[in-house]
Design a protein around this motif. Structure first.
Motif, short mmCIF file in Angstrom:
data_model
loop_
_atom_site.label_atom_id
_atom_site.label_comp_id
_atom_site.label_asym_id
_atom_site.label_seq_id
_atom_site.Cartn_x
_atom_site.Cartn_y
_atom_site.Cartn_z
N PRO A 225 -3.06 11.67 -0.98
CA PRO A 225 -3.67 10.58 -1.74
C PRO A 225 -4.29 11.02 -3.06
N ASP B 235 3.20 -1.58 4.74
CA ASP B 235 2.88 -2.99 4.58
C ASP B 235 2.77 -3.58 5.99
N GLU C 271 0.85 -1.18 0.00
CA GLU C 271 0.00 0.00 0.00
C GLU C 271 0.89 1.24 0.00
N TRP C 272 0.52 2.25 -0.80
CA TRP C 272 1.31 3.47 -0.87
C TRP C 272 0.41 4.64 -1.25
N TRP C 273 0.91 5.86 -0.98
CA TRP C 273 0.27 7.06 -1.50
C TRP C 273 1.31 8.15 -1.65
N SER D 268 -2.12 6.99 -5.53
CA SER D 268 -2.14 6.00 -4.46
C SER D 268 -2.32 4.61 -5.06
N SER D 269 -1.99 3.61 -4.25
CA SER D 269 -2.22 2.22 -4.68
C SER D 269 -3.72 1.95 -4.78
N GLU D 270 -4.50 2.57 -3.90
CA GLU D 270 -5.95 2.37 -3.90
C GLU D 270 -6.57 2.83 -5.22
N ALA D 271 -6.01 3.91 -5.81
CA ALA D 271 -6.53 4.42 -7.08
C ALA D 271 -5.97 3.66 -8.28
N GLY D 272 -5.00 2.76 -8.02
CA GLY D 272 -4.40 1.99 -9.11
C GLY D 272 -3.35 2.76 -9.89
N ASP D 273 -2.83 3.83 -9.31
CA ASP D 273 -1.83 4.65 -9.99
C ASP D 273 -0.48 3.94 -10.01
#
Length: 188
Positions: A65, A86, A58-60, A69-74
């Motif tokens: 964010p 992690d 996980e990152w941003w 970010s990892s959540e946005a799939g960037d």
């Protein structure tokens, strides 16, 4: 959520010495099922090494964010500098992560099952809630806000009355360090 005070017990430019100190403290603890990893990554080379040992972390973006970010799939390489996390990794993840960081700042926190009772030192057992160990790499603080060329071992302990300071001093003695009084508030 609660907080503890993380007490610096060893600061050294010798990363191998800091890792040995962590191993000694892990042997003293009542067990350690996992380690949490975090870092600030500024270079594509470090990012590639970290992703190689910890794919899917996980990152941003350090810009926030909304900037990646990892959540946005960037793509993290296009969002540097980034902060990575992690959680709950197996213990054997720690040293490959440290090696992958190179000169970038990071922190590793071991969630211990407890600190043992030490009757001869007047120390009661400390349960999991306040038994943690943190190694900051290339940083003096828990959150990588103070990059440095040295590494610091922090112990977290909580008990009754004067036990936290006594426990910290006792643990520092086990690794050839000393408690200087430098502490940081740490969210648990």
């Amino acid at each position: 959520m609660s907080n503890s005070l993380a007490a610096a017990v060893l600061t050294t430019t010798d990363l191998a010495e800091a890792i040995r100190a962590v191993h000694t403290l892990l042997e003293i603890s009542d067990g350690c099922p996992e380690v949490d990893l975090e870092a600030v990554i500024t270079s594509p080379e470090t990012l590639a090494r970290v992703l190689d040992v910890l794919p899917g972390l996980e990152w941003w973006s350090m810009a926030g964010p909304g900037h990646g970010s990892s959540e946005a799939g960037d793509d993290p390489a296009g969002c540097l500098p980034i902060r990575v996390y992690d959680w709950s990794r197996p213990l054997e993840s720690a040293e490959p992560f440290i090696a992958a960081l190179g000169s970038e700042p990071g922190a590793l926190r071991w969630d211990l099952d407890g600190w043992p009772e030490v009757p001869e030192a007047g120390l009661e057992m400390v349960t999991q809630k306040y038994a943690y160990l943190t190694l900051t790499v290339n940083s003096r603080d828990l959150h990588q806000d103070e990059p440095s060329e040295d590494h610091t071992v922090h112990v977290h302990a909580r008990g009754r009355t004067d036990e936290p300071a006594a426990r910290v001093r006792w643990l520092a003695d086990r690794i050839g360090g000393r408690f200087t009084g430098r502490t940081e508030l740490s969210a648990l």
